[in-house]
Scaffold this active site. Structure first.
Site, PDB file in Angstrom:
ATOM      1  N   LYS A  12       9.803   1.983  -5.024  1.00 22.97           N
ATOM      2  CA  LYS A  12       9.265   1.224  -6.152  1.00 22.97           C
ATOM      3  C   LYS A  12      10.158   1.339  -7.398  1.00 22.97           C
ATOM      4  O   LYS A  12      11.027   2.227  -7.469  1.00 22.97           O
ATOM      5  CB  LYS A  12       7.843   1.712  -6.445  1.00 22.97           C
ATOM      6  CG  LYS A  12       6.867   1.454  -5.288  1.00 22.97           C
ATOM      7  CD  LYS A  12       5.443   1.864  -5.683  1.00 22.97           C
ATOM      8  CE  LYS A  12       4.455   1.575  -4.565  1.00 22.97           C
ATOM      9  NZ  LYS A  12       3.056   1.878  -4.996  1.00 22.97           N
ATOM     10  N   TYR A  52       0.344  -7.902  -2.929  1.00 22.07           N
ATOM     11  CA  TYR A  52      -0.794  -7.007  -3.152  1.00 22.07           C
ATOM     12  C   TYR A  52      -2.124  -7.761  -3.241  1.00 22.07           C
ATOM     13  O   TYR A  52      -3.096  -7.232  -3.789  1.00 22.07           O
ATOM     14  CB  TYR A  52      -0.570  -6.187  -4.422  1.00 22.07           C
ATOM     15  CG  TYR A  52       0.361  -4.999  -4.219  1.00 22.07           C
ATOM     16  CD1 TYR A  52      -0.039  -3.903  -3.453  1.00 22.07           C
ATOM     17  CD2 TYR A  52       1.621  -4.953  -4.795  1.00 22.07           C
ATOM     18  CE1 TYR A  52       0.789  -2.812  -3.268  1.00 22.07           C
ATOM     19  CE2 TYR A  52       2.465  -3.858  -4.615  1.00 22.07           C
ATOM     20  CZ  TYR A  52       2.041  -2.795  -3.855  1.00 22.07           C
ATOM     21  OH  TYR A  52       2.859  -1.706  -3.679  1.00 22.07           O
ATOM     22  N   ASN A 115       4.242   5.368  -8.355  1.00 23.27           N
ATOM     23  CA  ASN A 115       4.216   6.479  -7.395  1.00 23.27           C
ATOM     24  C   ASN A 115       5.326   6.415  -6.332  1.00 23.27           C
ATOM     25  O   ASN A 115       5.139   6.840  -5.198  1.00 23.27           O
ATOM     26  CB  ASN A 115       2.822   6.613  -6.775  1.00 23.27           C
ATOM     27  CG  ASN A 115       2.399   5.367  -6.029  1.00 23.27           C
ATOM     28  OD1 ASN A 115       3.154   4.406  -5.951  1.00 23.27           O
ATOM     29  ND2 ASN A 115       1.211   5.381  -5.464  1.00 23.27           N
ATOM     30  N   HIS A 118       5.891   2.793  -1.397  1.00 21.49           N
ATOM     31  CA  HIS A 118       4.778   2.167  -0.671  1.00 21.49           C
ATOM     32  C   HIS A 118       4.888   2.549   0.801  1.00 21.49           C
ATOM     33  O   HIS A 118       5.996   2.705   1.322  1.00 21.49           O
ATOM     34  CB  HIS A 118       4.877   0.639  -0.795  1.00 21.49           C
ATOM     35  CG  HIS A 118       3.931  -0.089   0.121  1.00 21.49           C
ATOM     36  ND1 HIS A 118       2.621  -0.301  -0.202  1.00 21.49           N
ATOM     37  CD2 HIS A 118       4.120  -0.625   1.354  1.00 21.49           C
ATOM     38  CE1 HIS A 118       2.021  -0.944   0.803  1.00 21.49           C
ATOM     39  NE2 HIS A 118       2.917  -1.157   1.753  1.00 21.49           N
ATOM     40  N   GLU A 129       3.375  -7.027   6.216  1.00 21.03           N
ATOM     41  CA  GLU A 129       4.220  -6.681   5.068  1.00 21.03           C
ATOM     42  C   GLU A 129       5.703  -6.797   5.422  1.00 21.03           C
ATOM     43  O   GLU A 129       6.504  -7.259   4.604  1.00 21.03           O
ATOM     44  CB  GLU A 129       3.871  -5.272   4.596  1.00 21.03           C
ATOM     45  CG  GLU A 129       2.477  -5.198   3.979  1.00 21.03           C
ATOM     46  CD  GLU A 129       1.970  -3.784   3.729  1.00 21.03           C
ATOM     47  OE1 GLU A 129       0.848  -3.660   3.217  1.00 21.03           O
ATOM     48  OE2 GLU A 129       2.683  -2.806   4.044  1.00 21.03           O
TER      49      GLU A 129
END
Ligand code: UDP
Ligand code: MG
Length: 140
Positions: A12, A52, A115, A118, A129
Site C-alpha cells: 500500500k 474496495y 497498514n 493487502h 482481485e
C-alpha cells in the site's frame, strides 16, 4: 498449480513511500510465495472505489479510497500451498498494534488504515482481485 493455491496482495502507499517495498517483497519470497504476476502502479479514486466496493457501507470507505489512491502501490498474485491463509498469517492483523511480532504489518504498518499490505480473505476474492489488475495472459 491449482488457482486455489493463489492469493492477491498489494503493497500500500504508506509502505511504498516509506521505502519498504524491497523488504516486504523479501519477506514474501522468503516465506515461500512465488510471484505469479507483479505491477507497480497507482490507483485512481474511481479504481480504488471499485476494488474496495465490498466495503462500501463501512464508515471508513471514503477515507480508504482517498488513502489507497494517494500514492504508488505494488499489486501481485502469489502462489503457495494454502496461499490465502498462509499469507494472512504472514501479514498479521488489520490493526498493526494487534499484529503478531514479526508479521509484515507489525514490522512495517503505520496504523489500522495505512497498514502496509493487502491480502485476499478467500480463494474466491483472490481470483476476483487478481483479475482486477491482471489479464489471464499475465498470470504465469
Ligand atoms: N480499514 C480502516 N479502518 C478499519 C478497518 C479497515 O481504515 O477500521 C482499512 C484498512 O486499510 C484495511 C482495509 O480497510 O486493510 C480493508 O479492511 P478489512 O477489514 O478487509 O481488513 P484486511 O482484510 O485488510 O485485514
Ligand atoms: Mg479484507
Amino acid at each position: 498449480m491449482n488457482v486455489t493455491n493463489r492469493t492477491f496482495t498489494m503493497i500500500k502507499p504508506d509502505a511504498t513511500s516509506a521505502g519498504h517495498t524491497g523488504a516486504i517483497l523479501d519477506k514474501i519470497i522468503k516465506a515461500g510465495f512465488r510471484i505469479v504476476a507483479m505491477k507497480y502502479t497507482r490507483l485512481t479514486p474511481e479504481e480504488a472505489g471499485r476494488f474496495y466496493a465490498i466495503h462500501r457501507e463501512r464508515p471508513f470507505y471514503n477515507d480508504l479510497i482517498k488513502y489507497m489512491s494517494s500514492g504508488n502501490i505494488v499489486a501481485a498474485i502469489l502462489e503457495k500451498d494454502n496461499a490465502v491463509d498462509d499469507f494472512r498469517k504472514l501479514i498479521g492483523a488489520t490493526d498493526p498494534a494487534k499484529a503478531e511480532p514479526g508479521t509484515i504489518r507489525n514490522l512495517f504498518a503505520k496504523s489500522i488504515d495505512a497498514n502496509a499490505v493487502h491480502g485476499s480473505d478467500s480463494n474466491e476474492n483472490a481470483a476476483i482481485e487478481g483479475a482486477f489488475f491482471f489479464s489471464a495472459l499475465e498470470m504465469h
